[in-house]
Structures are given as structure tokens and as C-alpha cells.
Design a protein around this motif. Structure first.
Motif, PDB file in Angstrom:
ATOM      1  N   ASN A  80       8.583  21.808  -2.610  1.00 18.68           N
ATOM      2  CA  ASN A  80       8.731  20.571  -1.669  1.00 18.68           C
ATOM      3  C   ASN A  80       7.209  20.288  -1.150  1.00 18.68           C
ATOM      4  OD1 ASN A  80      11.614  20.481  -1.967  1.00 18.68           O
ATOM      5  ND2 ASN A  80      12.075  21.812  -0.438  1.00 18.68           N
ATOM      6  N   ILE A  81       7.074  19.182  -1.139  1.00 15.43           N
ATOM      7  CA  ILE A  81       5.550  18.690  -0.400  1.00 15.43           C
ATOM      8  C   ILE A  81       5.684  18.710   0.838  1.00 15.43           C
ATOM      9  CG2 ILE A  81       3.777  17.092  -0.643  1.00 15.43           C
ATOM     10  CD1 ILE A  81       4.239  16.249  -3.249  1.00 15.43           C
ATOM     11  N   ARG A  82       4.758  19.435   1.642  1.00 14.88           N
ATOM     12  CA  ARG A  82       4.858  19.469   3.075  1.00 14.88           C
ATOM     13  C   ARG A  82       3.471  18.849   3.554  1.00 14.88           C
ATOM     14  NH1 ARG A  82      10.198  19.978   4.343  1.00 14.88           N
ATOM     15  NH2 ARG A  82      11.185  21.669   3.463  1.00 14.88           N
ATOM     16  N   VAL A  83       3.732  18.380   4.985  1.00 12.71           N
ATOM     17  CA  VAL A  83       2.505  18.038   5.685  1.00 12.71           C
ATOM     18  C   VAL A  83       2.227  18.638   6.860  1.00 12.71           C
ATOM     19  CG1 VAL A  83       1.269  15.763   6.593  1.00 12.71           C
ATOM     20  CG2 VAL A  83       2.601  15.731   4.525  1.00 12.71           C
ATOM     21  N   SER A  84       0.867  19.117   6.972  1.00 17.79           N
ATOM     22  CA  SER A  84       0.998  19.915   8.430  1.00 17.79           C
ATOM     23  C   SER A  84      -0.490  19.107   9.099  1.00 17.79           C
ATOM     24  CB  SER A  84       0.429  21.426   8.136  1.00 17.79           C
ATOM     25  OG  SER A  84       1.606  21.949   7.669  1.00 17.79           O
ATOM     26  N   TYR A  85      -0.137  18.683  10.411  1.00 12.84           N
ATOM     27  CA  TYR A  85      -1.351  18.203  11.245  1.00 12.84           C
ATOM     28  C   TYR A  85      -1.990  19.228  11.953  1.00 12.84           C
ATOM     29  CZ  TYR A  85       1.185  13.987  10.702  1.00 12.84           C
ATOM     30  OH  TYR A  85       1.872  12.691  10.104  1.00 12.84           O
ATOM     31  N   TYR A  86      -3.373  19.054  11.787  1.00 11.44           N
ATOM     32  CA  TYR A  86      -4.279  20.039  12.649  1.00 11.44           C
ATOM     33  C   TYR A  86      -5.371  19.434  13.559  1.00 11.44           C
ATOM     34  CZ  TYR A  86      -7.759  18.586   9.242  1.00 11.44           C
ATOM     35  OH  TYR A  86      -8.790  17.993   8.587  1.00 11.44           O
ATOM     36  N   GLN A  87      -5.947  20.124  14.421  1.00 10.09           N
ATOM     37  CA  GLN A  87      -6.933  19.935  15.245  1.00 10.09           C
ATOM     38  C   GLN A  87      -8.252  20.137  14.832  1.00 10.09           C
ATOM     39  OE1 GLN A  87      -6.931  17.788  17.898  1.00 10.09           O
ATOM     40  NE2 GLN A  87      -8.841  17.674  18.576  1.00 10.09           N
ATOM     41  N   PRO A  88      -9.240  19.304  14.680  1.00 10.74           N
ATOM     42  CA  PRO A  88     -10.408  19.929  13.748  1.00 10.74           C
ATOM     43  C   PRO A  88     -11.266  20.782  15.154  1.00 10.74           C
ATOM     44  CG  PRO A  88     -10.308  17.576  13.421  1.00 10.74           C
ATOM     45  CD  PRO A  88      -9.274  17.969  14.519  1.00 10.74           C
ATOM     46  N   PHE A 143       0.844  -1.028   0.085  1.00  8.32           N
ATOM     47  CA  PHE A 143       0.040   0.188   0.025  1.00  8.32           C
ATOM     48  C   PHE A 143       0.964   1.120   0.041  1.00  8.32           C
ATOM     49  CE2 PHE A 143       0.784  -0.795   4.616  1.00  8.32           C
ATOM     50  CZ  PHE A 143       0.627   0.385   5.041  1.00  8.32           C
ATOM     51  N   THR A 144       0.331   2.329  -0.557  1.00  7.97           N
ATOM     52  CA  THR A 144       1.340   3.677  -0.973  1.00  7.97           C
ATOM     53  C   THR A 144       0.650   4.512   0.273  1.00  7.97           C
ATOM     54  OG1 THR A 144       1.572   2.974  -3.070  1.00  7.97           O
ATOM     55  CG2 THR A 144       1.946   5.159  -2.396  1.00  7.97           C
ATOM     56  N   TRP A 145       1.615   5.335   0.681  1.00  8.32           N
ATOM     57  CA  TRP A 145       1.184   6.499   1.620  1.00  8.32           C
ATOM     58  C   TRP A 145       2.092   7.503   1.681  1.00  8.32           C
ATOM     59  CZ3 TRP A 145       4.461   6.713   6.106  1.00  8.32           C
ATOM     60  CH2 TRP A 145       5.589   5.791   5.931  1.00  8.32           C
ATOM     61  N   VAL A 146       1.735   8.521   2.370  1.00  4.62           N
ATOM     62  CA  VAL A 146       2.618   9.779   2.208  1.00  4.62           C
ATOM     63  C   VAL A 146       2.970  10.037   3.967  1.00  4.62           C
ATOM     64  CG1 VAL A 146       2.736  12.167   1.793  1.00  4.62           C
ATOM     65  CG2 VAL A 146       1.293  10.860   0.323  1.00  4.62           C
ATOM     66  N   VAL A 160       6.381  10.015  -0.694  1.00  9.73           N
ATOM     67  CA  VAL A 160       5.697   8.789  -1.126  1.00  9.73           C
ATOM     68  C   VAL A 160       6.327   7.573  -0.666  1.00  9.73           C
ATOM     69  CG1 VAL A 160       4.505   7.526  -2.761  1.00  9.73           C
ATOM     70  CG2 VAL A 160       4.705  10.149  -2.703  1.00  9.73           C
ATOM     71  N   GLN A 161       5.914   6.575   0.151  1.00 11.77           N
ATOM     72  CA  GLN A 161       6.526   5.495   0.610  1.00 11.77           C
ATOM     73  C   GLN A 161       5.464   4.365   0.296  1.00 11.77           C
ATOM     74  OE1 GLN A 161       9.497   5.638   2.329  1.00 11.77           O
ATOM     75  NE2 GLN A 161       9.488   7.792   2.904  1.00 11.77           N
ATOM     76  N   GLN A 162       6.311   3.123   0.378  1.00 12.41           N
ATOM     77  CA  GLN A 162       5.348   1.963   0.127  1.00 12.41           C
ATOM     78  C   GLN A 162       5.757   0.721   0.998  1.00 12.41           C
ATOM     79  OE1 GLN A 162       6.315   0.577  -4.158  1.00 12.41           O
ATOM     80  NE2 GLN A 162       4.811   1.748  -4.837  1.00 12.41           N
ATOM     81  N   SER A 163       4.803   0.220   1.632  1.00  9.15           N
ATOM     82  CA  SER A 163       5.130  -0.860   2.621  1.00  9.15           C
ATOM     83  C   SER A 163       4.373  -2.073   2.271  1.00  9.15           C
ATOM     84  CB  SER A 163       4.386  -0.177   3.976  1.00  9.15           C
ATOM     85  OG  SER A 163       5.018   0.844   4.392  1.00  9.15           O
ATOM     86  N   PHE A 168      -3.216  17.787   6.178  1.00  9.01           N
ATOM     87  CA  PHE A 168      -3.353  18.158   4.931  1.00  9.01           C
ATOM     88  C   PHE A 168      -1.920  18.629   4.526  1.00  9.01           C
ATOM     89  CE2 PHE A 168      -3.425  22.159   7.611  1.00  9.01           C
ATOM     90  CZ  PHE A 168      -2.435  23.138   6.824  1.00  9.01           C
ATOM     91  N   SER A 169      -1.612  18.142   2.826  1.00  8.32           N
ATOM     92  CA  SER A 169      -0.482  18.389   2.190  1.00  8.32           C
ATOM     93  C   SER A 169      -0.499  19.766   1.453  1.00  8.32           C
ATOM     94  CB  SER A 169      -0.352  17.206   1.230  1.00  8.32           C
ATOM     95  OG  SER A 169      -0.388  16.020   2.037  1.00  8.32           O
TER      96      SER A 169
END
Length: 355
Positions: free
Chosen positions: A129-137, A37-40, A46-49, A121-122
Motif C-alpha cells: 500500500n502507498i502511504r504518505v508521511s508528513y514531516y517538518q524540515p 488536476f491529479t493529486w495524491v 490518486v484523486q482527480q478534482s 513523502f510517499s
């Protein structure tokens, strides 16, 4: 020469057989085929596990695939595979906070259960560069966020108006009140509105009428110079306020405040028509008390609807004997204390835009 031809035919048959086997094996996934499966990740890569399945789970999937190919409905296999062991069913049906979390707390947590990944969200930065930021709804309402004003809550009260209470029965012709008393027959009593109207309000003084100020707060004072009237609820000073006239006037909400100073004036209000007759009486207001602060005195606050389109032309503010005999108990930083009720005080009125 003949033997060589026969040998070449054997080789061709062997090759064709191997090709057939290869085609058949390519038609469906082999049990030894690795799945991914592919994930970010959090850095945007992009990673594959590999998907690691337990032997029992892989066997169930192969069985389900085989039966679905044979014409057996896949839903039957899926339902049996999802049923799980009795121990798993008991764990899922157990009533606890893990299986059945508190709804309010779950809403405050952004509907993220413990152990679940944080939403993200990315985005792409200035360097590509693609970045990822975590958030609290944020699940707060628009009122809690301050984007809109909270709706006004009308103050609970006792309301007396035409049609709101049972009207007295018509008196019997030739009826003798003394005979009714001897026979134990009770005569119909007047409604509270009729009792109140018998003592008010055509004789009220209209010389010192307070004019309504739309859109801003204005003050009213009840002091020794204020007129006094004997209402059905007792003698009381009063203030008379003129309301907007016209059938096209729409209703509004009136905010009434009574400030504490050497006591507290507990108000009741009456709405009169153009002929100074009571149309509606509002008493027993469950007003909320706001303690004093460094920049203002404490006050009672009530929100009362006004209906000019129903013929309400005058507002009378007064107090009752039973209110004067009472007291308001509050609790502040110094502990509980009682504020006595008085017949004089300072008030303010504000017309609010919303209904």
C-alpha cells in the motif's frame, strides 16, 4: 432516377460539412471543456478534482490564447493579467509579516509560510500500500545538530609584538634631553614590548620549568613557593612552560583556565624565543567566566593561539598590578556577586587540535 441521384448528393454534402465542423472544433479546447488536476491524498490514493475558474479568469485566458494564436506575444497578455487590480497591488506591496515574514523565524519553521501545506513523502508499506508521511524540515546546521564541533573562538585581547606597534624614532645625534625638554620637543617613547623586554626575561628561573603535555589537560599552581619577578606591569609570581621546538612545528590553540578559589587569578601571558627574549605579549584577555557547579569550581577561560613556527619557545603566565586591584562581577542563581582578584591561583592548560 435523376431526382434520387440529386438527393444523395445533397446528403453527401451535408455529411461532409458536418465532418469539417467536427474536425475544426477538435483542433482547440472548447470553452465548455472541463479541466482536472491529479493529486495524491494522505492515504496514498490518486484523486482527480475539477479546476473551477472564475468567469473573468477564463475570459482572460481565452483572450490570451486568441491573441497568441494571432501572433501577439503571450508575455504582454500575461503581464497585464498578472498586474491585477490596484487593490491587489496595494495588498501585495504592504509591508507586514504576512508579505515579508521574518527570515530567522521562517528558517526555524522549515521555510513553510502560514497556510502553506506541510511537505510529505510517499512510501510503500510491506503489504504494497502507498502511504504518505508528513514531516517538518530540519534547518539546523551541522553544529546545532551536534554532528561536528563548533569552531573555537579566540579570546579578544591586547597583543604586543614586533611590527605590531610603531617603532621609536632614532635618537638625534648630539641631542640633549634637557634641551629637548626646554624646547618642548618630546623624545620618542619606547614601545610596550621594549619596556617589557627591559625587565624580562633572561633572568627568569628555569629550574622549575613545567613541561607541556600534548593532548590532555594539565594543571599549574601559583602559590607561596612560586618564583616572583618584577615585570614592567608589576611584581607577580609566574610559571614558565616549555613549548614544542622546531621550525616544522605547526601552530595550535591553547585553552587557559583559571579556577576561582578564595579569589581569582587573572592571567596575562608572554611568549619568549629561544634566547628568553619577549616575542609576543598578550594582556587584557576578555575571558569568559563559567560559574561553579556541583562537580567543579567556577573558572575563567581563554583561547590563545601559539606559533612555534615563528620562534615561540617559552610561555610565561603572570598577572598585572592593575588586574590584582580589580574584581570580577558575576551573576548566578544567588544574584550578582563580586570575586576579588589575587596573586595566587590554580590554572590548567589544554592543547587543542584545531586552529
Amino acid at each position: 432516377m435523376r431526382s434520387k441521384r440529386f438527393g444523395s448528393q445533397v446528403v453527401l454534402l451535408a455529411l461532409s460539412g458536418s465532418l469539417l465542423v467536427g474536425c475544426q472544433s477538435a483542433g482547440g479546447p472548447s470553452s465548455g471543456t472541463q479541466e482536472y488536476f491529479t493529486w495524491v491524498d494522505d492515504q496514498g490514493r490518486v484523486q482527480q478534482s475539477p479546476i473551477i475558474r472564475e468567469p473573468e479568469e477564463a475570459a482572460r485566458e481565452e483572450t490570451a490564447s486568441a491573441e497568441s494564436n494571432d501572433g501577439v506575444p503571450a508575455g504582454t497578455v500575461a503581464s497585464s493579467a498578472q498586474s491585477g487590480s490596484p487593490t491587489e497591488q496595494a495588498a501585495d506591496s504592504e509591508f507586514n509579516l504576512e508579505n515579508y515574514p521574518d527570515g530567522d523565524q521562517l528558517e526555524r519553521d522549515g521555510y513553510i509560510r502560514p497556510g502553506e501545506p506541510q511537505p510529505y513523502f510517499s512510501w510503500r508499506d510491506a503489504e504494497g500500500n502507498i502511504r504518505v508521511s508528513y514531516y517538518q524540515p530540519d534547518t539546523r546546521s551541522a553544529v546545532e545538530k551536534g554532528r561536528i564541533k563548533p569552531p573555537v573562538q579566540l579570546t579578544p585581547a591586547s597583543i604586543y609584538q614586533q611590527g605590531g606597534v610603531a617603532e621609536p624614532e632614532a635618537s638625534r645625534e648630539g641631542g640633549d634631553p634637557d634641551a629637548f625638554a626646554v624646547l618642548g620637543i618630546e623624545q620618542a617613547e619606547q614601545s610596550y614590548l621594549e619596556q617589557w623586554a627591559a625587565r624580562c626575561c633572561t633572568e627568569l628561573e628555569t629550574g622549575a620549568v613545567e613541561q607541556r603535555h600534548s593532548g590532555r589537560e594539565f594543571g599549574l599552581t601559583l602559590d607561596e613557593a612560586s618564583p616572583v619577578h618584577r615585570f614592567a606591569s608589576g611584581d607577580s609570581p609566574y610559571v614558565l612552560v616549555q613549548l614544542p621546538a622546531g621550525e616544522t612545528e605547526t601552530g595550535f590553540i591553547l585553552r587557559l583556565r583559571s579556577f576561582a578559589r578564595d579569589g581569582l587569578f587573572v592571567p596575562s601571558v608572554a611568549f619568549l624565543d629561544r634566547d628568553m627574549r619577549p616575542a609576543r605579549i598578550v594582556t587584557d584577555l576578555v575571558a569568559e567566566f563559567t560559574p561553579e557547579s556541583w562537580h567543579r569550581r567556577g573558572f575563567l577561560e581563554a583561547f590563545i593561539p601559539v606559533f612555534p613556527e615563528h620562534g615561540e619557545r617559552w610561555l610565561v603566565i603572570f598577572t598585572r598590578d592593575e588586574d590584582v586591584r580589580g574584581q570580577t562581577v558575576i551573576e548566578d542563581e544567588r544574584g550578582p556577586r563580586a570575586i576579588s582578584h589575587v596573586t595566587r591561583g590554580e590554572l590548567s592548560l589544554t592543547e587543542l587540535d584545531e586552529r
